[in-house]
Design an enzyme around this catalytic site. Sequence first.
Site, PDB file in Angstrom:
ATOM      1  N   ALA A  43       0.840  -1.193   0.000  1.00 37.43           N
ATOM      2  CA  ALA A  43       0.000   0.000   0.000  1.00 37.43           C
ATOM      3  C   ALA A  43       0.873   1.239   0.000  1.00 37.43           C
ATOM      4  O   ALA A  43       1.938   1.274   0.624  1.00 37.43           O
ATOM      5  CB  ALA A  43      -0.928   0.018   1.215  1.00 37.43           C
ATOM      6  N   LYS A 106      12.816   5.289  12.747  1.00 32.44           N
ATOM      7  CA  LYS A 106      13.526   5.605  13.992  1.00 32.44           C
ATOM      8  C   LYS A 106      12.705   6.499  14.912  1.00 32.44           C
ATOM      9  O   LYS A 106      12.751   6.368  16.132  1.00 32.44           O
ATOM     10  CB  LYS A 106      14.894   6.233  13.716  1.00 32.44           C
ATOM     11  CG  LYS A 106      14.865   7.598  13.016  1.00 32.44           C
ATOM     12  CD  LYS A 106      14.997   7.461  11.541  1.00 32.44           C
ATOM     13  CE  LYS A 106      15.170   8.780  10.819  1.00 32.44           C
ATOM     14  NZ  LYS A 106      15.250   8.586   9.359  1.00 32.44           N
ATOM     15  N   GLU A 130      16.337  -2.897  12.394  1.00 33.03           N
ATOM     16  CA  GLU A 130      17.738  -2.637  12.044  1.00 33.03           C
ATOM     17  C   GLU A 130      17.896  -1.401  11.174  1.00 33.03           C
ATOM     18  O   GLU A 130      18.829  -0.613  11.346  1.00 33.03           O
ATOM     19  CB  GLU A 130      18.324  -3.858  11.315  1.00 33.03           C
ATOM     20  CG  GLU A 130      19.787  -3.707  10.917  1.00 33.03           C
ATOM     21  CD  GLU A 130      20.722  -3.655  12.111  1.00 33.03           C
ATOM     22  OE1 GLU A 130      21.334  -2.582  12.322  1.00 33.03           O
ATOM     23  OE2 GLU A 130      20.836  -4.665  12.821  1.00 33.03           O
ATOM     24  N   GLY A 135      21.113   3.272   8.443  1.00 36.65           N
ATOM     25  CA  GLY A 135      20.873   2.683   7.124  1.00 36.65           C
ATOM     26  C   GLY A 135      21.342   1.249   6.997  1.00 36.65           C
ATOM     27  O   GLY A 135      20.862   0.349   7.679  1.00 36.65           O
ATOM     28  N   GLU A 191      16.048  17.663   3.410  1.00 34.03           N
ATOM     29  CA  GLU A 191      14.671  17.959   3.034  1.00 34.03           C
ATOM     30  C   GLU A 191      14.492  19.470   2.842  1.00 34.03           C
ATOM     31  O   GLU A 191      15.336  20.276   3.250  1.00 34.03           O
ATOM     32  CB  GLU A 191      13.719  17.472   4.130  1.00 34.03           C
ATOM     33  CG  GLU A 191      13.795  15.988   4.416  1.00 34.03           C
ATOM     34  CD  GLU A 191      13.241  15.143   3.282  1.00 34.03           C
ATOM     35  OE1 GLU A 191      12.452  15.676   2.473  1.00 34.03           O
ATOM     36  OE2 GLU A 191      13.615  13.954   3.196  1.00 34.03           O
ATOM     37  N   LYS A 206      17.954   8.264  16.732  1.00 31.86           N
ATOM     38  CA  LYS A 206      18.816   7.085  16.572  1.00 31.86           C
ATOM     39  C   LYS A 206      19.645   6.823  17.825  1.00 31.86           C
ATOM     40  O   LYS A 206      19.822   5.667  18.238  1.00 31.86           O
ATOM     41  CB  LYS A 206      19.726   7.284  15.362  1.00 31.86           C
ATOM     42  CG  LYS A 206      18.961   7.423  14.051  1.00 31.86           C
ATOM     43  CD  LYS A 206      19.852   7.907  12.924  1.00 31.86           C
ATOM     44  CE  LYS A 206      19.071   8.138  11.640  1.00 31.86           C
ATOM     45  NZ  LYS A 206      19.891   8.732  10.574  1.00 31.86           N
TER      46      LYS A 206
END
Length: 438
Positions: A43, A106, A130, A135, A191, A206
């Site tokens: 989805a 996260k 993980e 990453g 961003e 994190k």
Amino acid sequence: MEPVNIGLLGLGTVGGGTVTVLTRNAAEIARRAGRGIRIAHAAARSYDAEAIAGLGEIGRIGDDAFAVVDDPDVDIVVELIGGYSPAKELVLQAIANGKHVVTANKALIALHGNEIFAAAQEKGVTVAFEAAVAGGIPIIKALREGLAANHIEWIAGIINGTGNFILTEMRDKGRDFADVLAEAQGLGYAEADPTFDVEGIDAAHKLTILGSLAFGIPLQFDKTFTEGIGRIEAQDVAYAGELGYRIKHLGIARRAANGIELRVHPTLIPHRRLIANVDGVMNAVLVKGDAVGPTLYYGAGAGALPTASAVVADVVDVVRVLTTDPTNRVPHLAFQPTELADTPVLAMDDVETAYYLRLTALDRPGVMAGIAGILGEEGISIEAIQQKEPAPGETHVPLIMLTHRVRESGMNRALARIEALDAVQGETVRIRMETLAG
């Protein structure tokens, strides 16, 4: 055995990468997992059906994420939509339905992980995450399993590639923060609203997770000290280099005598340390265990395929344990749920560290002595000091100082007194220092 059916939520960068990896490496993955893995239902709010079809095979695609979570044919839900909501509701619904969950989120784990893990424990399902930290670097598996014999002393990590790219460009090319940030946005590293990256919020999410895994404490994002890199200027990067240091935006988790330090902030590191030489958008996590000593984990901290590598590795792990007694699985936060400690997370005022200070002071006799006197009265010892020449026509000069270790509360008092002096102009730039010696 019949293939395991995956329900995939999100078909963006990481979702598309996950489809690619599961399709391209299907045979190898099946050999490792012991059975095939197929995406039965996916989805996404919006998607290009033709483009997705080119990545690999998906049973059904729609725009209703809850339909995936409630699909009785789905065994494992992979949540890759990010954010707090509806991700939290979807994950909890999947758990209530008895489905295992894999997530790269996260923010979700850092803020709501305690609730999510408790629900999973009650239902006897696994939540794997993980890909939520660094990453493609398997740092969570390293802490939960590879370093399980160790008393972890501290962790220091470059765990946000955007901030690391900005500081690297400032150092290598002498560029200003705003200029490099604009380029990072143009390259897709940052961003349009870069707040989470440059203010340290992403790294704090994190670090909260890493701290819980390392020290066996509940997730406590609200107690993680967070400071960004927006006040660092090109001159600070240059001065640090002259003194034999590099500036990195670090997440640091340390076991202290009276509690746990969880802090994200710009940090001066001696240039000879391996982690000081991790540049660009790469990530690295340095872990010090009492038995193994210092170990460094390095790699791509973001991107479609590196992150998908971690997502699919989690899927393989979940497939392996589908028939395992829940009490014998690797605990979500490395320690058994009943054995999490109530060790306090220290307030930043109680943390001890060394400092780089840059202040602008009037170029006249006695000013330096007055500043040094205030530092001395607060018990702060100066390790090194540099006074720069004034620019033509200027009456104020930059003063650069390195201090020995001191409690943050003492430094705060000293800086408040120094900045109140008539001879001092503006706020002092303060960057904490760590040697990170093994």
